[in-house]
Motif scaffolding. Structure first.
Motif, PDB file in Angstrom:
ATOM      1  N   ALA A  14       0.830  -1.206   0.000  1.00 13.93           N
ATOM      2  CA  ALA A  14       0.000   0.000   0.000  1.00 13.93           C
ATOM      3  C   ALA A  14       0.867   1.259   0.000  1.00 13.93           C
ATOM      4  O   ALA A  14       0.351   2.368   0.091  1.00 13.93           O
ATOM      5  CB  ALA A  14      -0.927  -0.008   1.205  1.00 13.93           C
ATOM      6  N   GLY A  15       2.185   1.079  -0.065  1.00 14.01           N
ATOM      7  CA  GLY A  15       3.072   2.217  -0.208  1.00 14.01           C
ATOM      8  C   GLY A  15       3.560   2.810   1.109  1.00 14.01           C
ATOM      9  O   GLY A  15       4.136   3.881   1.126  1.00 14.01           O
ATOM     10  N   ALA A  16       3.339   2.107   2.224  1.00 14.11           N
ATOM     11  CA  ALA A  16       3.822   2.613   3.513  1.00 14.11           C
ATOM     12  C   ALA A  16       5.033   1.799   3.950  1.00 14.11           C
ATOM     13  O   ALA A  16       5.321   0.743   3.386  1.00 14.11           O
ATOM     14  CB  ALA A  16       2.727   2.525   4.565  1.00 14.11           C
ATOM     15  N   SER A  17       5.736   2.309   4.947  1.00 19.33           N
ATOM     16  CA  SER A  17       6.904   1.585   5.442  1.00 19.33           C
ATOM     17  C   SER A  17       6.490   0.639   6.561  1.00 19.33           C
ATOM     18  O   SER A  17       6.024   1.083   7.612  1.00 19.33           O
ATOM     19  CB  SER A  17       7.953   2.569   5.957  1.00 19.33           C
ATOM     20  N   PRO A  18       6.661  -0.665   6.361  1.00 18.64           N
ATOM     21  CA  PRO A  18       6.248  -1.633   7.391  1.00 18.64           C
ATOM     22  C   PRO A  18       6.987  -1.416   8.698  1.00 18.64           C
ATOM     23  O   PRO A  18       6.393  -1.523   9.767  1.00 18.64           O
ATOM     24  CB  PRO A  18       6.613  -2.982   6.785  1.00 18.64           C
ATOM     25  N   LEU A  19       8.281  -1.118   8.594  1.00 21.19           N
ATOM     26  CA  LEU A  19       9.075  -0.950   9.811  1.00 21.19           C
ATOM     27  C   LEU A  19       8.553   0.199  10.658  1.00 21.19           C
ATOM     28  O   LEU A  19       8.379   0.087  11.867  1.00 21.19           O
ATOM     29  CB  LEU A  19      10.538  -0.696   9.436  1.00 21.19           C
ATOM     30  N   TYR A  20       8.286   1.318   9.962  1.00 23.11           N
ATOM     31  CA  TYR A  20       7.741   2.504  10.630  1.00 23.11           C
ATOM     32  C   TYR A  20       6.385   2.176  11.254  1.00 23.11           C
ATOM     33  O   TYR A  20       6.095   2.530  12.402  1.00 23.11           O
ATOM     34  CB  TYR A  20       7.624   3.635   9.608  1.00 23.11           C
ATOM     35  N   ALA A  21       5.573   1.469  10.510  1.00 24.30           N
ATOM     36  CA  ALA A  21       4.233   1.098  10.999  1.00 24.30           C
ATOM     37  C   ALA A  21       4.333   0.217  12.235  1.00 24.30           C
ATOM     38  O   ALA A  21       3.655   0.456  13.238  1.00 24.30           O
ATOM     39  CB  ALA A  21       3.459   0.389   9.898  1.00 24.30           C
ATOM     40  N   TYR A  22       5.202  -0.803  12.167  1.00 25.36           N
ATOM     41  CA  TYR A  22       5.330  -1.719  13.297  1.00 25.36           C
ATOM     42  C   TYR A  22       5.940  -1.024  14.516  1.00 25.36           C
ATOM     43  O   TYR A  22       5.608  -1.347  15.652  1.00 25.36           O
ATOM     44  CB  TYR A  22       6.166  -2.949  12.903  1.00 25.36           C
ATOM     45  N   GLN A  23       6.848  -0.069  14.254  1.00 24.42           N
ATOM     46  CA  GLN A  23       7.387   0.718  15.351  1.00 24.42           C
ATOM     47  C   GLN A  23       6.260   1.398  16.128  1.00 24.42           C
ATOM     48  O   GLN A  23       6.217   1.367  17.352  1.00 24.42           O
ATOM     49  CB  GLN A  23       8.316   1.800  14.803  1.00 24.42           C
ATOM     50  N   TRP A  24       5.369   2.009  15.374  1.00 26.52           N
ATOM     51  CA  TRP A  24       4.264   2.723  16.020  1.00 26.52           C
ATOM     52  C   TRP A  24       3.283   1.759  16.668  1.00 26.52           C
ATOM     53  O   TRP A  24       2.676   2.074  17.688  1.00 26.52           O
ATOM     54  CB  TRP A  24       3.556   3.637  15.028  1.00 26.52           C
ATOM     55  N   LEU A  25       3.119   0.585  16.045  1.00 26.13           N
ATOM     56  CA  LEU A  25       2.271  -0.447  16.645  1.00 26.13           C
ATOM     57  C   LEU A  25       2.814  -0.810  18.021  1.00 26.13           C
ATOM     58  O   LEU A  25       2.089  -0.847  19.019  1.00 26.13           O
ATOM     59  CB  LEU A  25       2.248  -1.677  15.726  1.00 26.13           C
ATOM     60  N   LEU A  26       4.125  -1.049  18.067  1.00 24.13           N
ATOM     61  CA  LEU A  26       4.788  -1.423  19.313  1.00 24.13           C
ATOM     62  C   LEU A  26       4.726  -0.280  20.323  1.00 24.13           C
ATOM     63  O   LEU A  26       4.419  -0.486  21.499  1.00 24.13           O
ATOM     64  CB  LEU A  26       6.260  -1.770  19.005  1.00 24.13           C
TER      65      LEU A  26
END
Lengths: 371, 316
Positions: free
Chosen positions: A46-58
Motif C-alpha cells: 500500500a506504499g507505507a513503510s512496514p518498519l515505521y508502521a510496526y514501530q508505532w504499533l509497538l
C-alpha cells in the motif's frame, strides 16, 4: 511408501519421523513471525513503510505506562474468555459462542449491579462475578445439553446463540433497561460498590486483569490437577475410551461447555464492572471471536493463552497509534490475526512434512523408507 | 399501535418483495455451502468468503463501471478465499472450524484494509454502478405476485433458478453421485478409482464462486456501496440454512426464504415506525434454527465424513 504432493515447484515430503517436541513449542511463535512478515508485505504494497508502521504499533501498545495499561485492559477479556474456550476445545467441543456468552455475562452482572444495592464492595464484586459466570454458563450449557442429549452440532447452536444474545440485549436497552431520559441505548450506571477498583493509579487498569491472572492459575489446577479436568481432557482426547473408563461423557461435555461459557461470562462482567460501568449494546466488540484465535494460538495451555491474549490485546491498542502516526489502516491487525490462525493450523502439517523448493527432482525412488 | 398500517396492500407487497430480495444472497451462499457440506467440509469460512465477494464485486464495479464485471470479480474473490479453506481443509487436514474462523478474521481485516487503502482512511466510497431491476414483461404486472417475484435484479432470478440446477447436479449427474459418496465414504470412492481430493477442491471452488456472488448481491445488488463487515453474519446464517434445509437445495430454498422473510419483516416494521420490539423478529430465525435442529423438523444427519480430512494413508 512416501506420500508426495507437488504444488508447482514446492516439494512436500512425509517426514521420516515427527520432530514434535521442538517444533510444537515454536509453532505458534513461527506463525506469529510469518503473519507479521506477510502483514509487512501488505503494508508495503500500500506504499507505507512496514518498519515505521510496526514501530508505532509497538510504541502504541507498550510505549508508555498509559498505553501499556490500555493493552492490559484489552488483554483481560481476551484472556478470560480465551481460557474459557480452551476448556471447551479441550473437551473437543467446538464453541464459536464466546461472544454471546460475554454479552450474557455482562447482562447478568449489570442486572446484579443495578438492582442489588446497599452492600459493600467486598460483597458486591464477588456477587457480580457469580452473576456474570451464571449468565455465561447458561448460554454455554444450552448448546452443550443439545449436543449431549440430542446430538445437535454445537457449532451452529453457539453461533445462533450469539445473535440471540445480541438482539436480546439490544431489545433490553431499547426499552426496559434504557437509562432515562433515554437518548442513548445504554443502561444506567451500576452501583459504585460494584466497580472493579483501579489497580494502577493514573490509568484505567482495573482489577479484572488480576482476576484474569488468578483464573490462569485456576485453569491450570482445574485442567491438570483435578479429577474434573482429567475427565474433560479424557472426553476430548477419546470419548470412547473415556466412556470405557467409566467417565460420563455427556455430563462432562455439558460441564465443560458451562464452565467455558461461565468464564466468558466473567470476561463480560469484567468489561462492565471494570471499564464501561453500564451495559452498552456493542460492549464486547468482538472479543469472543478473537478469543478463539487466542485459545488456539496459546495451544490451550494457560501460559500460552496468557501470552497470546497479551499479543492480541497489544495489536488492538497499537493499531490505533499506527493508523494515526503511520497512516496505515488499523484493520491490518485483523489481517495479521487471521493469518496467525491460518499459519498455526499448518503447523501439524509442517511437523509431518518437509517443505523444500524443488530444483531438479531425482527420478529414482527409494523404496526402503517407511514413513 | 396502528395495525391498519400493517394490514394493507402496500405493506404486504413491500414485505414480500423485501423477503425475496433479502433471501437471494443467503440462497446463493447456502447453495454454495451445499457443495462443501456434501463432500464433507464444514464451510464456516462462508462469512469471510461472502465478505471478500462483496468487496471485490464492489471494487470491480467501481473500476470498470460495470456491475456485471463486478459480479465476476465477486465470484473470483470468493473462489480465491475458498481456496484458502480448501488448502487448509483438504491438503493440510486442519481443523475446518478453526480454519473457517481464521479466514473470517482475515477477510474482515483485508476487506477493511483494502477499502481504506483504495479510498483513504475513514472515507466512504461513493456509490458505484449497481444492478437495476429487470421487470419481467406481463408477469410483473400481476397484482401482488408481480412485484414480489418478477421485479428484481438479474442476480435474484439467478439465485432462484440455481435451486433446480443444483438439485439436478446433486441427484441426477455422475458428479453429484461422486460428491455425495465423497461426503459419506471417501475411502470407497478412492477404492473405486474416484479422486476424493480433486472432487473436494472442485466443490470448495464452486462454493466460493456462489458465496462470492452472494456477497456481491449485498454490495452491488442492494446497496451499491461497500461498508466494513457488510455481511454482518449472513455467512453464518447461510451455513445454518444449509443445516436447517438438510443439505438439500429445496430445503435450503425454504430456509433462506424464512430468514429472508424475518429480515424483510423487521425492515418493513421499522420503516412504518411500529413500536414492536423488532429485535424479537430478528431473533426468530436463529431460534427457529435451534428448534429445528433439535428435532422438530425430523432428524438431520450430516454426511458421515463431515469435518474429517482424507488422506490415503490413514483412511479408515
Amino acid at each position: 511408501m512416501k506420500e508426495e504432493i507437488n504444488i508447482s515447484r514446492l516439494n512436500i515430503k512425509k517426514r521420516q519421523k515427527e520432530n514434535k517436541s521442538v517444533f510444537g513449542i515454536f509453532a505458534p511463535f513461527i506463525a506469529v513471525v510469518l503473519a507479521l512478515l506477510v502483514g509487512a508485505l501488505i503494508i508495503a504494497m500500500a506504499g507505507a513503510s512496514p518498519l515505521y508502521a510496526y514501530q508505532w504499533l509497538l510504541y502504541g501498545a507498550f510505549g508508555s505506562l498509559n498505553s501499556f495499561s490500555e493493552t492490559l485492559i484489552k488483554t483481560t477479556p481476551l484472556l478470560i474468555s480465551g481460557l474459557g474456550l480452551a476448556i471447551a476445545f479441550r473437551s473437543n467441543m467446538i464453541s464459536i459462542g464466546a461472544e454471546g456468552q460475554i454479552i450474557m455475562g455482562g447482562l447478568f452482572a449489570t442486572l446484579a449491579g443495578l438492582y442489588i444495592t446497599g452492600l459493600p464492595a467486598v460483597v458486591m464484586i464477588p456477587l457480580l462475578i457469580i452473576a456474570g459466570f451464571i449468565g455465561g454458563a447458561i448460554w454455554g450449557a444450552i448448546p452443550g445439553l443439545l449436543k449431549a442429549k440430542l446430538g445437535v452440532s454445537e457449532i451452529i447452536n453457539t453461533i445462533m446463540l450469539n445473535y440471540i444474545a445480541l438482539y436480546f440485549v439490544n431489545y433490553l436497552l431499547d426499552i426496559p433497561l434504557r437509562e432515562p431520559p433515554g437518548y442513548f441505548p445504554q443502561s444506567a450506571q451500576i452501583v459504585k460498590e460494584a466497580w472493579l477498583p483501579v489497580i494502577l493509579p493514573g490509568t484505567r487498569l482495573h482489577a479484572g486483569f488480576l482476576l484474569g491472572l488468578l483464573l490462569v492459575v485456576a485453569y491450570y489446577f482445574l485442567m491438570f490437577r483435578l479429577p474434573l479436568g482429567y475427565k474433560i481432557r479424557a472426553v476430548g482426547l477419546n470419548p470412547h475410551a473415556a466412556r470405557y473408563g467409566g467417565i460420563n461423557v455427556e455430563r462432562n461435555m455439558v460441564i465443560a461447555m458451562a464452565l467455558s461459557g461461565g468464564l466468558a461470562g466473567i470476561a463480560g462482567m469484567s468489561e462492565i464492572a471494570g471499564v464501561q460501568h453500564r451495559l452498552l449494546g456493542a460492549f464486547s466488540s468482538g472479543y469472543g471471536f478473537d478469543a478463539i484465535a487466542v485459545a488456539l494460538l496459546g495451544k490451550l495451555h494457560p501460559l500460552g493463552v496468557l501470552a497470546s491474549a497479551l499479543f492480541f490485546g497489544a495489536l488492538r491498542v497499537g493499531a490505533n497509534s499506527m493508523q494515526r502516526a503511520a497512516q496505515v489502516p488499523a484493520s491490518v491487525v485483523y489481517v495479521i490475526q487471521g493469518l496467525v490462525v491460518i499459519f498455526v493450523l499448518t503447523d501439524t502439517f509442517l511437523q509431518k512434512h518437509m517443505v523444500s523448493w524443488r530444483k531438479s527432482r531425482p527420478a529414482k525412488k527409494t523404496s526402503g523408507e517407511e514413513a | 399501535m396502528d395495525w391498519s398500517k400493517v394490514f394493507n396492500e402496500v405493506f404486504i407487497i413491500g414485505f414480500l418483495t423485501a423477503s425475496v430480495r433479502m433471501a437471494a444472497p443467503l440462497l446463493l451462499a447456502s447453495l454454495g455451502a451445499i457443495f462443501t457440506a456434501r463432500v464433507g467440509i464444514i464451510n464456516l469460512a462462508l462469512e469471510g468468503i461472502m465478505l471478500v465477494g462483496a468487496f471485490s464485486g464492489f471494487y470491480g464495479a467501481y473500476l470498470t463501471g460495470n456491475p456485471l464485471v463486478g459480479a465476476l470479480f465477486g465470484m473470483a474473490g470468493g473462489a480465491l478465499t475458498a481456496l484458502i479453506l480448501g488448502f487448509l481443509a483438504i491438503t493440510v487436514g486442519a481443523n475446518q472450524t478453526v480454519a473457517g474462523t481464521g479466514i473470517n478474521i482475515f477477510a474482515l481485516g483485508i476487506t477493511s484494509y483494502l477499502l481504506s487503502v483504495a479510498f483513504g482512511i475513514g472515507n466512504r466510497p461513493s456509490a458505484v454502478p449497481s444492478f437495476k431491476e429487470i421487470p419481467i414483461p406481463v408477469l410483473a404486472d400481476i397484482p401482488i405476485i408481480g412485484p414480489m417475484l418478477f421485479n428484481h435484479i438479474g442476480l435474484v432470478y439467478l439465485a432462484f433458478l440455481l435451486v433446480p440446477v443444483v438439485w439436478y447436479i446433486l441427484f441426477r449427474t455422475p458428479f453429484g453421485l461422486t460428491m455425495r459418496s465423497v461426503g459419506e465414504h471417501p475411502k470407497a470412492v478412492d477404492t473405486l478409482g474416484g479422486n476424493v481430493i480433486r472432487t473436494r477442491y472442485i466443490c470448495v471452488i464452486i462454493s466460493g464462486i456462489l458465496a462470492g456472488l452472494g456477497g456481491a448481491v449485498l454490495s452491488i445488488g442492494q446497496l451499491s456501496v461497500f461498508m466494513e463487515n457488510i455481511t454482518a453474519g449472513r455467512g453464518y446464517i447461510a451455513l445454518a440454512a444449509v443445516t436447517f434445509g438438510k443439505w438439500n437445495p429445496l430445503g435450503v430454498l425454504g430456509a433462506s426464504m424464512l430468514f429472508g422473510a424475518a429480515d424483510g419483516l423487521q425492515l418493513r416494521l421499522q420503516a412504518v415506525g411500529l413500536k414492536i420490539p423488532y429485535q424479537f423478529l430478528l431473533m426468530l430465525p436463529y431460534l427457529l434454527t435451534m428448534i429445528a435442529l433439535a428435532g422438530l423438523v425430523g432428524k438431520t444427519t450430516p454426511p458421515a465424513a463431515m469435518g474429517k480430512p482424507y488422506s490415503k494413508q490413514d483412511a479408515r
